[in-house]
Write an enzyme that holds these catalytic residues in place. Structure first.
Site, mmCIF file in Angstrom:
data_model
loop_
_atom_site.group_PDB
_atom_site.id
_atom_site.type_symbol
_atom_site.label_atom_id
_atom_site.label_comp_id
_atom_site.label_asym_id
_atom_site.label_seq_id
_atom_site.Cartn_x
_atom_site.Cartn_y
_atom_site.Cartn_z
ATOM 1 C CG ASP A 179 -79.691 99.045 -76.705
ATOM 2 O OD1 ASP A 179 -80.118 99.343 -75.361
ATOM 3 O OD2 ASP A 179 -80.042 98.343 -77.305
ATOM 4 C CG HIS A 180 -82.070 103.513 -72.723
ATOM 5 N ND1 HIS A 180 -82.759 103.229 -73.723
ATOM 6 C CD2 HIS A 180 -82.746 103.344 -71.415
ATOM 7 C CE1 HIS A 180 -84.009 102.818 -73.384
ATOM 8 N NE2 HIS A 180 -83.924 102.934 -71.781
ATOM 9 C CG HIS A 242 -83.781 98.444 -75.073
ATOM 10 N ND1 HIS A 242 -82.727 99.152 -75.795
ATOM 11 C CD2 HIS A 242 -84.996 99.130 -75.307
ATOM 12 C CE1 HIS A 242 -83.261 100.483 -76.012
ATOM 13 N NE2 HIS A 242 -84.453 100.593 -75.787
HETATM 14 C C1 BG6 Z 1 -87.258 102.915 -75.714
HETATM 15 C C2 BG6 Z 1 -88.355 102.690 -76.253
HETATM 16 O O1 BG6 Z 1 -85.962 102.565 -76.357
HETATM 17 O O2 BG6 Z 1 -87.216 102.251 -74.282
HETATM 18 C C3 BG6 Z 1 -89.633 103.006 -75.497
HETATM 19 O O3 BG6 Z 1 -88.480 103.364 -77.564
HETATM 20 C C4 BG6 Z 1 -89.653 102.310 -74.038
HETATM 21 O O4 BG6 Z 1 -90.607 102.536 -75.920
HETATM 22 C C5 BG6 Z 1 -88.251 102.600 -73.491
HETATM 23 O O5 BG6 Z 1 -90.630 102.939 -73.122
HETATM 24 C C6 BG6 Z 1 -87.808 101.694 -72.220
HETATM 25 O O6 BG6 Z 1 -86.881 102.222 -71.514
HETATM 26 P P1 BG6 Z 1 -86.766 101.984 -69.893
HETATM 27 O O7 BG6 Z 1 -85.285 102.396 -69.696
HETATM 28 O O8 BG6 Z 1 -87.725 102.910 -69.239
HETATM 29 O O9 BG6 Z 1 -86.859 100.592 -69.605
#
Ligand code: BG6
Length: 488
Positions: A179-180, A242
């Protein structure tokens, strides 16, 4: 760090180019890759090793926070890369892969530790895991790990089915679910901040906290992902994973001594104690929205249903606000507001803790300048922690004046989420990966909301692109006497 073979499925894909190669390169420059390391890229397309390496180099030039300025360094890095064609369903390709891995292990004298990174659609996870198992790719004398990306299922049942498939080939401790958001440096700091600061620990409870606001707003729209996004929506795309991860990281109470098992145990407790919404209560606590045409940074943009690939009748949500409660000793009675949306006014992921004002007398004039104490964690695009306090304004005696105590890391070379996560996976440290229990509990929690959306029990509010979402989201907080902080 032990020697490792990194087996990358989806090596010619977008994620590999944008995130994985730049992350590996930066780890290499920082000497954080295993000293003995081999990478095998896999894809459907025929590619020579040379053109694969040229593609990798190009993606580093385009997407890495550090540019490849040193050709010798780059050459040393790319020397570790090999490419092999693989059709996910073809058993012989896995045998060929096994031979290549073994050959490289012998050549480089690597222990047979293998990390399988699936940068492919989730519909392929099960087949790949099966084939890894059957072909003997995973049964060498070293360790094996599986790294996978979201989405982990489409709902509770599909997530369970997927997990069952994976668990035939990999034990839970071998599965690293990315989960990044858990790799974002500020999210990783939260754990240390809340554990090692007695001041924060003392006030991390309902006696002091009036409400919690967790926001992840984006200015981008559906981009080129209509096919995926239109049957996913904000609830599945951002909220189930997230946003609930941010909630867990913020509200878990860790003991003095902690390790990854403790972190995961405490996170799980947060979800277990999250008050479940009944389907009929969803509309009172959840706002769903969809962007219509508007203006972002001075430029007109179309509404969601006019985006290419989106049906004009689509009821898919691009925005959600939920009001939640954790029913435990620390948090009972504290409203927690979570909001995420596309085509919002600004790109910002932040957490705001608003503290109670026990000394403020009801009779006190509202314009005395006093404001609530706020603790703010800015997660992106800029990292920052700030605390809002009241002081006296020397110019206007008798009035209070808010001041902000601010911290931001002046060290600009902050590693990206994927660097942190891939590094942890090499180390075998699961702290910042989603455990199956969390994924399952998160799907269970959103289940009634998915149903309520499906059955149209919750109105879909349109909001103009470039705003802070539908007015109903503000009204939800106003019901408790609260408002979103920092919305302009
Ligand atoms: C991803 C989603 O997991 O996270 C995207 O699939 C979203 O829709 C993105 O744009 C947002 O990531 P960050 O790091 O730019 O907040």
């Amino acid at each position: 760090m032990e020697s490792t073979t990194f087996v990358l499925f989806g090596a010619t894909g977008d994620l590999a180019k944008r995130k994985i190669y730049p992350a590996l390169y930066n780890l290499f420059v920082d000497q954080k890759l295993p000293p003995s390391f081999s990478l095998i890229g896999l894809g459907r397309r025929e590619l020579t090793d040379e053109s694969f390496r040229a593609n990798v180099e190009q993606s580093i030039d385009m997407f890495s926070r550090r540019k490849a300025k040193n050709p010798e360094l780059m050459e040393n890095f790319l020397r570790k890369f090999r490419y092999s064609v693989l059709n996910i369903d073809r058993k012989e390709d896995y045998q060929k892969l096994l031979r290549l891995i073994e050959h490289r292990e012998e050549e480089l004298r690597l222990s047979p530790n293998r990390m399988f990174y699936l940068s492919v659609g989730p519909e392929f996870f099960g087949t790949i895991a099966d084939n890894i198992e059957e072909s003997g790719l995973g049964s060498a004398n070293g360790w094996k790990r599986l790294v996978i990306e979201k989405p982990f299922g489409h709902d509770l049942q599909s997530a369970r089915d997927l997990n069952q498939k994976l668990s035939k080939a990999f034990a839970e401790h071998e599965i690293f679910r990315i989960d990044h958001y858990l790799g974002k440096p500020m999210v990783q700091k939260l754990e240390a901040l809340l554990q090692s600061n007695p001041v924060l620990r003392a006030i991390w409870a309902n006696d002091y906290i009036a409400n919690v606001q967790i926001t992840a707003n984006e200015t981008v729209g559906v981009e080129e992902r209509a096919g995926y996004y239109d049957h996913t929506g904000a609830l599945r795309d951002m909220f189930q994973n997230h946003m609930l991860q941010l909630l867990m990281m913020l509200t878990m109470h860790l003991p003095n001594k902690s390790n990854s098992e403790m972190v995961r145990f405490k996170k799980k407790m947060v979800l277990e104690n999250l008050e479940t919404l009944q389907k009929q209560d969803v509309s009172a606590n959840v706002i769903r929205g969809q962007y219509k045409a508007g203006t972002i940074a001075g430029k007109p943009v179309v509404g969601y249903t006019s985006e290419p690939g989106i049906a004009s009748s689509s009821l898919n949500e691009t925005f959600i606000t939920a009001r939640m409660q954790i029913d435990d000793f620390f948090w009972r009675g504290v409203p927690i507001y979570i909001r995420t949306g596309k085509r919002m006014q600004e790109k910002s992921t932040r957490i705001v803790i608003e503290f109670k004002e026990p000394f403020k007398k009801v009779s006190q004039a509202n314009d005395d300048g006093q404001v609530p104490n706020l603790l703010v964690f800015e997660i992106s695009p800029n990292e920052r922690i700030s605390l809002q306090l009241n002081t006296r304004d020397p110019q206007h005696s008798g009035k209070f004046k808010p001041i902000q105590i601010d911290f931001h890391d002046s060290h600009e070379d902050v590693p990206e989420a994927y660097e942190n996560l891939i590094y942890d996976a090499f180390q075998g440290d699961p702290t910042f990966f989603a455990h199956w229990d969390e994924v399952e509990l998160a799907w269970s929690w959103v289940h009634p909301i998915l149903e309520a959306f499906q059955e149209n029990l919750v109105p879909l509010h349109l909001y103009a692109a470039g705003t802070n979402g539908p007015a109903e989201s503000d009204a939800l907080l106003a019901e408790n006497g609260h408002h979103w902080w920092f919305d302009s």
